[in-house]
Design a protein around this motif. Sequence first.
Motif, short mmCIF file in Angstrom:
data_model
loop_
_atom_site.label_atom_id
_atom_site.label_comp_id
_atom_site.label_asym_id
_atom_site.label_seq_id
_atom_site.Cartn_x
_atom_site.Cartn_y
_atom_site.Cartn_z
N SER A 22 0.84 -1.21 0.00
CA SER A 22 0.00 0.00 0.00
C SER A 22 0.87 1.25 0.00
CB SER A 22 -0.95 0.00 1.19
OG SER A 22 -0.24 0.10 2.40
N ILE A 23 1.98 1.22 0.72
CA ILE A 23 2.90 2.37 0.70
C ILE A 23 3.45 2.55 -0.71
CG2 ILE A 23 5.14 3.18 1.52
CD1 ILE A 23 4.45 1.88 4.22
N HIS A 24 3.81 1.47 -1.37
CA HIS A 24 4.34 1.54 -2.73
C HIS A 24 3.32 2.16 -3.69
CE1 HIS A 24 6.50 0.39 -6.32
NE2 HIS A 24 5.44 -0.24 -6.76
N GLN A 25 2.05 1.79 -3.55
CA GLN A 25 1.01 2.34 -4.41
C GLN A 25 0.83 3.84 -4.15
OE1 GLN A 25 -2.37 -0.18 -3.59
NE2 GLN A 25 -2.11 -1.20 -5.56
N LYS A 26 0.86 4.25 -2.89
CA LYS A 26 0.69 5.67 -2.56
C LYS A 26 1.84 6.49 -3.11
CE LYS A 26 -2.20 4.99 1.45
NZ LYS A 26 -2.37 5.14 2.89
N GLY A 28 3.58 5.80 -5.77
CA GLY A 28 3.36 5.88 -7.22
C GLY A 28 2.34 6.93 -7.59
N ARG A 29 1.25 7.01 -6.83
CA ARG A 29 0.24 8.04 -7.10
C ARG A 29 0.79 9.42 -6.83
NH1 ARG A 29 -4.75 5.21 -4.20
NH2 ARG A 29 -3.05 3.98 -3.46
N TYR A 30 1.59 9.56 -5.78
CA TYR A 30 2.19 10.86 -5.46
C TYR A 30 3.12 11.30 -6.59
CZ TYR A 30 5.04 14.34 -3.09
OH TYR A 30 5.71 15.49 -2.77
N ASP A 31 3.90 10.38 -7.14
CA ASP A 31 4.80 10.71 -8.25
C ASP A 31 4.02 11.20 -9.46
OD1 ASP A 31 7.04 10.09 -6.79
OD2 ASP A 31 7.26 8.07 -7.63
#
Length: 54
Positions: A22-26, A28-31
């Motif tokens: 979930s941290i990895h997905q967040k 990616g969205r932030y980038d």
Amino acid sequence: METEIISITLGTVLPLYPLLFSIHQKIGRYDEVVEEFKALRAEHEEIMEASHGN
């Protein structure tokens, strides 16, 4: 002995994987948001330069 160490290690590490995912997905969205913001800022600067004649 080795089996116990492996089972303890897996027992502590495996529950962390959903959190890490979930941290990895967040991130990616932030980038994606940052890249879009940079593009909008560059476009704004171009428009401002054109309108102010700099």
